[in-house]
Motif scaffolding. Structure first.
Motif, mmCIF file in Angstrom:
data_model
loop_
_atom_site.group_PDB
_atom_site.id
_atom_site.type_symbol
_atom_site.label_atom_id
_atom_site.label_comp_id
_atom_site.label_asym_id
_atom_site.label_seq_id
_atom_site.Cartn_x
_atom_site.Cartn_y
_atom_site.Cartn_z
ATOM 1 N N VAL A 1 0.826 -1.219 0.000
ATOM 2 C CA VAL A 1 0.000 0.000 0.000
ATOM 3 C C VAL A 1 0.859 1.269 0.000
ATOM 4 O O VAL A 1 0.647 2.161 -0.833
ATOM 5 N N PRO A 2 1.869 1.374 0.894
ATOM 6 C CA PRO A 2 2.732 2.568 0.813
ATOM 7 C C PRO A 2 3.448 2.675 -0.530
ATOM 8 O O PRO A 2 3.581 3.779 -1.083
ATOM 9 N N GLY A 3 3.912 1.532 -1.069
ATOM 10 C CA GLY A 3 4.627 1.572 -2.343
ATOM 11 C C GLY A 3 3.753 2.066 -3.477
ATOM 12 O O GLY A 3 4.162 2.922 -4.269
ATOM 13 N N LEU A 4 2.535 1.538 -3.558
ATOM 14 C CA LEU A 4 1.607 1.992 -4.587
ATOM 15 C C LEU A 4 1.245 3.462 -4.393
ATOM 16 O O LEU A 4 1.127 4.223 -5.361
ATOM 17 N N TYR B 1 8.799 15.389 6.686
ATOM 18 C CA TYR B 1 8.114 15.452 5.398
ATOM 19 C C TYR B 1 7.215 16.687 5.325
ATOM 20 O O TYR B 1 7.214 17.407 4.314
ATOM 21 N N THR B 2 6.458 16.952 6.378
ATOM 22 C CA THR B 2 5.554 18.109 6.383
ATOM 23 C C THR B 2 6.344 19.412 6.303
ATOM 24 O O THR B 2 5.919 20.360 5.625
ATOM 25 N N ALA B 3 7.482 19.469 6.968
ATOM 26 C CA ALA B 3 8.338 20.658 6.871
ATOM 27 C C ALA B 3 8.832 20.851 5.445
ATOM 28 O O ALA B 3 8.921 21.980 4.952
ATOM 29 N N GLY B 4 9.143 19.751 4.762
ATOM 30 C CA GLY B 4 9.571 19.847 3.367
ATOM 31 C C GLY B 4 8.469 20.379 2.477
ATOM 32 O O GLY B 4 8.716 21.203 1.586
ATOM 33 N N VAL B 5 7.238 19.934 2.707
ATOM 34 C CA VAL B 5 6.098 20.436 1.938
ATOM 35 C C VAL B 5 5.942 21.939 2.142
ATOM 36 O O VAL B 5 5.781 22.711 1.183
ATOM 37 N N ALA B 6 5.996 22.370 3.417
ATOM 38 C CA ALA B 6 5.852 23.801 3.717
ATOM 39 C C ALA B 6 6.987 24.611 3.090
ATOM 40 O O ALA B 6 6.768 25.697 2.542
ATOM 41 N N PHE C 1 13.675 16.555 1.798
ATOM 42 C CA PHE C 1 14.022 17.054 0.463
ATOM 43 C C PHE C 1 13.094 16.485 -0.613
ATOM 44 O O PHE C 1 12.766 17.187 -1.578
ATOM 45 N N VAL C 2 12.656 15.236 -0.455
ATOM 46 C CA VAL C 2 11.691 14.679 -1.407
ATOM 47 C C VAL C 2 10.389 15.471 -1.348
ATOM 48 O O VAL C 2 9.798 15.818 -2.380
ATOM 49 N N ALA C 3 9.927 15.779 -0.131
ATOM 50 C CA ALA C 3 8.698 16.559 0.026
ATOM 51 C C ALA C 3 8.850 17.950 -0.567
ATOM 52 O O ALA C 3 7.937 18.463 -1.228
ATOM 53 N N ALA C 4 9.999 18.573 -0.327
ATOM 54 C CA ALA C 4 10.233 19.912 -0.873
ATOM 55 C C ALA C 4 10.244 19.890 -2.399
ATOM 56 O O ALA C 4 9.701 20.799 -3.044
ATOM 57 N N ILE C 5 10.826 18.846 -2.983
ATOM 58 C CA ILE C 5 10.877 18.732 -4.441
ATOM 59 C C ILE C 5 9.478 18.529 -5.010
ATOM 60 O O ILE C 5 9.082 19.184 -5.984
ATOM 61 N N ILE C 6 8.711 17.606 -4.395
ATOM 62 C CA ILE C 6 7.346 17.366 -4.866
ATOM 63 C C ILE C 6 6.514 18.639 -4.764
ATOM 64 O O ILE C 6 5.744 18.976 -5.666
ATOM 65 N N GLY D 1 0.254 12.827 -0.425
ATOM 66 C CA GLY D 1 1.515 12.638 0.289
ATOM 67 C C GLY D 1 1.379 12.874 1.782
ATOM 68 O O GLY D 1 1.907 12.111 2.603
ATOM 69 N N LEU D 2 0.656 13.923 2.162
ATOM 70 C CA LEU D 2 0.451 14.210 3.587
ATOM 71 C C LEU D 2 -0.421 13.142 4.244
ATOM 72 O O LEU D 2 -0.175 12.732 5.388
ATOM 73 N N LEU D 3 -1.458 12.680 3.520
ATOM 74 C CA LEU D 3 -2.318 11.630 4.075
ATOM 75 C C LEU D 3 -1.543 10.341 4.296
ATOM 76 O O LEU D 3 -1.659 9.698 5.348
ATOM 77 N N VAL D 4 -0.734 9.953 3.304
ATOM 78 C CA VAL D 4 0.062 8.733 3.436
ATOM 79 C C VAL D 4 1.056 8.867 4.584
ATOM 80 O O VAL D 4 1.253 7.932 5.375
ATOM 81 N N THR D 5 1.673 10.034 4.688
ATOM 82 C CA THR D 5 2.686 10.255 5.729
ATOM 83 C C THR D 5 2.082 10.176 7.124
ATOM 84 O O THR D 5 2.677 9.578 8.037
ATOM 85 N N TRP D 6 0.909 10.760 7.308
ATOM 86 C CA TRP D 6 0.343 10.858 8.658
ATOM 87 C C TRP D 6 -0.594 9.714 9.013
ATOM 88 O O TRP D 6 -0.833 9.461 10.194
ATOM 89 N N ILE D 7 -1.128 9.005 8.011
ATOM 90 C CA ILE D 7 -2.090 7.952 8.310
ATOM 91 C C ILE D 7 -1.465 6.560 8.231
ATOM 92 O O ILE D 7 -1.696 5.712 9.107
ATOM 93 N N LEU D 8 -0.672 6.303 7.175
ATOM 94 C CA LEU D 8 -0.129 4.962 6.978
ATOM 95 C C LEU D 8 1.061 4.656 7.871
ATOM 96 O O LEU D 8 1.328 3.496 8.168
ATOM 97 N N ARG D 9 1.795 5.697 8.290
ATOM 98 C CA ARG D 9 2.955 5.445 9.149
ATOM 99 C C ARG D 9 2.489 5.081 10.556
ATOM 100 O O ARG D 9 1.466 5.566 11.030
ATOM 101 N N PRO D 10 3.235 4.240 11.257
ATOM 102 C CA PRO D 10 2.864 3.886 12.638
ATOM 103 C C PRO D 10 2.817 5.130 13.522
ATOM 104 O O PRO D 10 3.712 5.975 13.478
ATOM 105 N N GLN D 11 1.770 5.234 14.317
ATOM 106 C CA GLN D 11 1.613 6.383 15.193
ATOM 107 C C GLN D 11 2.354 6.134 16.502
ATOM 108 O O GLN D 11 2.201 5.071 17.119
ATOM 109 N N PRO D 12 3.150 7.109 16.960
ATOM 110 C CA PRO D 12 3.830 6.928 18.246
ATOM 111 C C PRO D 12 2.829 6.959 19.391
ATOM 112 O O PRO D 12 1.753 7.543 19.283
#
Length: 398
Positions: free
Chosen positions: A71-74, A297-302, A346-351, A114-125
């Motif tokens: 799922v993350p890969g797709l 990732y979110t910092a890169g987007v901003a 950097f990936v987030a900033a590029i996207i 990208g933000l949804l995948v980052t915040w939802i699919l990743r394990p929550q601390p």
């Protein structure tokens, strides 16, 4: 189980599909050489991957090892594909309303997904305590912060339509750009409008004009919101970097700072600098403090979004990159232990920045347009002063 072979089996077909899509888009835009190279590489990669899977099919153990990454890969394949699609359409010589619309939808979809995948699919601390518990534990601090924000908003809104007066021509230009968006005259939001500013920077004003009408209040409302949010994010950044007391002091200072109050009441985008700088610093502080890749990732987007506003806001992107470089230099083990976190930034900033950066790459004169008008290194002021005073350039600068 060979991890390298497993990686080749799983990734090569997906990479081939992305390459063939890129090749089709390039060929459609009549970029024959690039399109041909992408198509040939895609065909070769796909054939090789199919032969490899034919000779050595995925075993049950390999399928089980791949299961958590499917799922993350797709998702990331779709995200990168959407971002790439927006870049190609922005760089396309043969523009149309259809391609403009596709580029805008593809880019915004890549950001949101990208933000949804980052915040939802990743394990929550595991967070200790609920939000209610945190509010109860910090209710006095929250009360003071609320007072500061209310005062900041009041200072920026009382008599907004009549002060400052008279209205400036820059405000009228921004309001006119928003009207063009509402009238459907702007189809490519990655091109630039007034004063070499990206068309995306006028979208917030278009929303406020939809609400308040075509008037000075609507034009200035976006600055009010940006200035007030700058106070909030300055507080949040200072809280992570220092402590709650200094954070409240910093927020109160910015809330009443005459320069920030003034530009928060003027319908131009200079005040966005303070908002984006504070937002990027807060997200980076959270990322470093919590060691959480989601914040990187979110910092890169901003940071990437800074390229879509007034020229001065681009400094926030530079400051974010310099902050991470300083951390890498200061802590020698940081790059080795956190390279994945840095890569996510950097990936987030590029996207985030890619399609607008593609436009500026094709039009570097527009990229430095405002800096060329106002910067003393570009507008001839430095040379003129040297001629008039008989001093060297270095003497004038220093």
């Amino acid at each position: 189980m060979n991890p390298t072979r497993l990686f080749v089996k799983a990734v090569t077909p997906i990479a081939s599909i992305l390459l063939i899509l890129a090749g089709i888009i390039q060929l459609r835009a009549q970029f024959w050489a690039t399109g041909a190279v992408c198509t040939i590489l895609a065909m070769a990669g796909f054939i090789l991957s199919m032969r490899l899977l034919e000779k050595a099919p995925l075993t049950p153990e390999e399928l089980e090892a791949l299961r958590p990454f499917i799922v993350p890969g797709l998702s990331w394949t779709i995200i990168i594909g959407l971002s790439t699609l927006s870049v190609f359409y922005v760089a396309d010589n043969f523009k149309s309303t259809e391609t403009d619309r596709i580029a805008g939808v593809a880019w915004t979809s890549s950001l949101v997904l990208g933000l949804l995948v980052t915040w939802i699919l990743r394990p929550q601390p595991n967070n200790s305590g609920t939000i209610i518990d945190k509010i109860k534990a910090n209710r006095k601090e929250i009360l003071f912060l609320s007072i500061i924000l209310v005062v900041a908003f009041a200072l920026r809104t009382i008599g907004l339509s009549v002060h400052p007066y008279p209205w400036s021509g820059d405000e009228a230009s921004i309001g006119s750009e928003a009207i063009r968006i509402l009238n459907g005259e702007v189809t490519n939001f990655f091109e630039t409008g007034w004063s070499s500013q990206p068309n995306w920077s006028f979208v917030p004003t278009a929303f406020t004009e939809m609400i308040f009408g075509h008037n000075i209040l609507a034009v200035r409302a976006t600055s009010v919101l940006a200035g007030t949010l700058a106070v909030l994010f300055t507080y949040l950044a200072a809280r992570e970097l220092f402590n709650p007391t200094i954070a409240l002091m910093a927020g109160a200072f910015l809330a009443s700072l005459p320069y920030n109050v003034h530009f928060s009441r003027v319908g131009v985008q200079n005040v966005v600098d303070s908002l984006m700088s504070a937002l990027v610093f807060w997200l980076l502080a959270m990322a470093i403090k919590k060691d959480d890749p989601r914040y990187y990732y979110t910092a890169g987007v901003a940071a990437g979004l800074c390229i879509y506003s007034y020229a001065g806001t681009r400094l926030a992107l530079i400051l974010g990159v310099v902050t991470l470089l300083f951390l890498v230099i200061r802590q020698r083990s940081y790059l080795h232990s956190h390279w994945k976190h840095l890569a996510s930034f950097f990936v987030a900033a590029i996207i985030s920045a890619a399609p607008q950066a593609a436009f500026f790459a094709r039009h570097p004169d527009i990229f430095i347009g405002r800096m060329g008008q106002e910067g003393i290194l570009f507008n001839g002021w430095l040379t003129q002063q040297a001629t008039q005073t008989g001093k060297s350039v270095w003497e004038i600068l220093f």
